[in-house]
Scaffold this motif. Structure first.
Motif: not given
Length: 458
Positions: A65, A165, A222, A225-226, A228, A267
């Motif tokens: 991050n 994102g 991104q 958060g999944k 990219y 995740t």
């Protein structure tokens, strides 16, 4: 690999004693420890927050991050000077000595001590949305100082309905150096090695074939958060510039070389799993050498390299235990118009495949063990690889690491970090050997290498 040049150094035995004494002393030292250079001072976070094993380059979710957001996260308003440095000193032993002429003075056929790297970093926040990572390195083996990896980036956040994102733009000098997972070829294991150790010559161009010789711009995002996605292109730097920064010169890219990276992260309990891919397409001229020994791009047809890669990364963290697995497969299709026309390749068309997988376990970000396997296979080409023309190379690496520094509350926080590593590389096949033996009677296992290093960052 940079050209090896003659360089005066201290005698190996005294330096070996110093290296072993330093390692022994640190192994007996208390393990209270924290962070590294400028990023740690900027964020007021220990190195273990960003890095698996409390030392780079493998990243935690927090470290990804931080890179994704342009190296800009900071704590406090005090001015931080974005400078750091590192040195890597090592001892190298091969199962069978090498030809000293191949190593250059003052090195022996075996049991050598060298300063592998002495680097200066300009790394940190430049503004609210802009930051950088730039490395400049000296190597005793080559006797050269030049630029290493450079990544200047702008990043910002966005939201659209239920989705949010980060998006950004990077200016960099090596495809895959920008990868936020730090598991792409530019960051792949083993993280340290010596130019004095044997190395197989065959590798896809995605695996650092353009590093330092090119300049490129990529845009990335991104989402949630999944997902990219990163895409851009690269052009070759001039011969005079690459000479000035000691980057080498392997030919001029025709137009620009497109690059793309796509990945998805799930995740999972106590960790995450990422599956992704790469694309790099390069059309590059051949290289000639003038009367003064300076390289220049040859006119005529280009050699074309089309690389497709697949990567998978898994991280498990629970308490003081961290377990990671990284896999990388690259398939390269080659059309060697220039090399074939000039007699430097026996085939017009070739393929080359490279596969690497490694697993690491860390206890309390202090004690680590890593196991890896690697394999390269491809078309036989005597013009490219010599001997029987096979690029096939197989083997593995076993490494044990001790990081006395890098935790919250460390000595000299946040100005010092260190890794002591013992690495053993073994080969079951080695590129170009006929029935695993070369003309001098050297077989694949003669290249097995023991490598002891101390990596200090400040």
């Amino acid at each position: 690999m940079k050209m090896r040049q003659e360089y005066r150094s201290t005698k190996a035995p005294s330096r070996l004693i110093l290296l072993l004494a330093t390692a022994a002393g640190l192994l007996l030292a208390p393990t209270l420890v924290l962070a590294v250079p400028s990023y740690a001072r900027q964020t007021h976070q220990p190195c273990a927050s960003c890095h698996v094993g409390a030392f780079g380059p493998e990243l935690t979710a927090f470290g990804r991050n931080f890179k994704l957001n342009g190296y800009t996260m900071a704590l406090g308003n005090d001015t931080k000077i974005p400078l750091s440095a590192m040195v890597v000193e090592s001892y190298v032993h091969t199962a069978k000595g090498q030809d000293p002429a191949d190593l250059g003075k003052p090195y022996n056929s075996n049991n050598n001590i060298s300063l592998d790297q002495a680097s200066v970093f300009v790394a940190g926040r430049l503004s609210n949305h802009m930051g950088m990572f730039a490395q400049f390195t000296y190597s005793e083996v080559g006797g050269l100082f030049g630029w290493d990896n450079v990544d200047l980036r702008y990043a910002n956040r966005f939201s659209a309905g239920k989705h949010s994102g980060v998006w950004g733009i990077t200016l960099n000098n090596n495809p895959t150096i920008t990868d936020v997972f730090n598991s792409a070829p530019a960051w792949s294991f083993p993280y340290m090695g010596s130019d004095l150790a044997p190395g197989a010559p065959a590798a896809p161009i995605l695996v650092d074939g353009l590093g330092g010789q090119s300049i490129g711009a990529t845009a990335y995002t991104q989402i949630d958060g999944k997902w990219y996605l990163e895409a851009g292109g690269y052009r070759t730097l001039s011969v005079s510039f690459t000479h000035a920064v000691n980057a080498g010169y392997d030919g001029k890219i025709s137009g620009f070389a497109p690059y793309a990276r796509l990945a998805y992260t799930w995740t999972v309990p106590n960790g995450d799993f990422t599956l992704g891919g790469f694309l790099l397409d390069v059309k590059r001229s051949g290289v000639g050498v003038d009367m003064s020994g300076n390289p220049f791009p040859l006119p005529g047809p280009t050699d074309n390299y089309n690389d497709l890669g697949l990567s998978g990364d898994y991280m498990y963290t629970k308490g003081k235990n961290i377990f990671t697995v990284n896999g990388l497969y690259v398939h390269e299709s080659q059309k060697l118009h220039n090399a074939f026309a000039n007699g430097d390749a026996s085939n017009l068309s070739n393929t080359l495949d490279q596969f690497n997988i490694k697993g690491s376990y860390w206890l309390d970000n202090t004690y680590g063990v890593t196991l890896s396997q690697f394999s390269s296979n491809g078309s036989k080409d005597v013009g490219l690889y010599g001997n029987n023309g096979s690029p096939n190379t197989q083997g593995g690496v076993v490494e044990f690491d001790y990081n006395p520094f890098g935790h919250s509350g460390s000595w000299l926080e946040p100005y010092l970090n260190m890794r002591i590593g013992l690495q053993y590389t073994y080969y079951t096949k080695f590129s170009g050997l006929v029935h695993n033996i070369d003309g001098a009677g050297r077989n694949a296992s003669d290249n097995n290498t023991t490598y002891l290093y101390i990596w200090l960052a400040m």
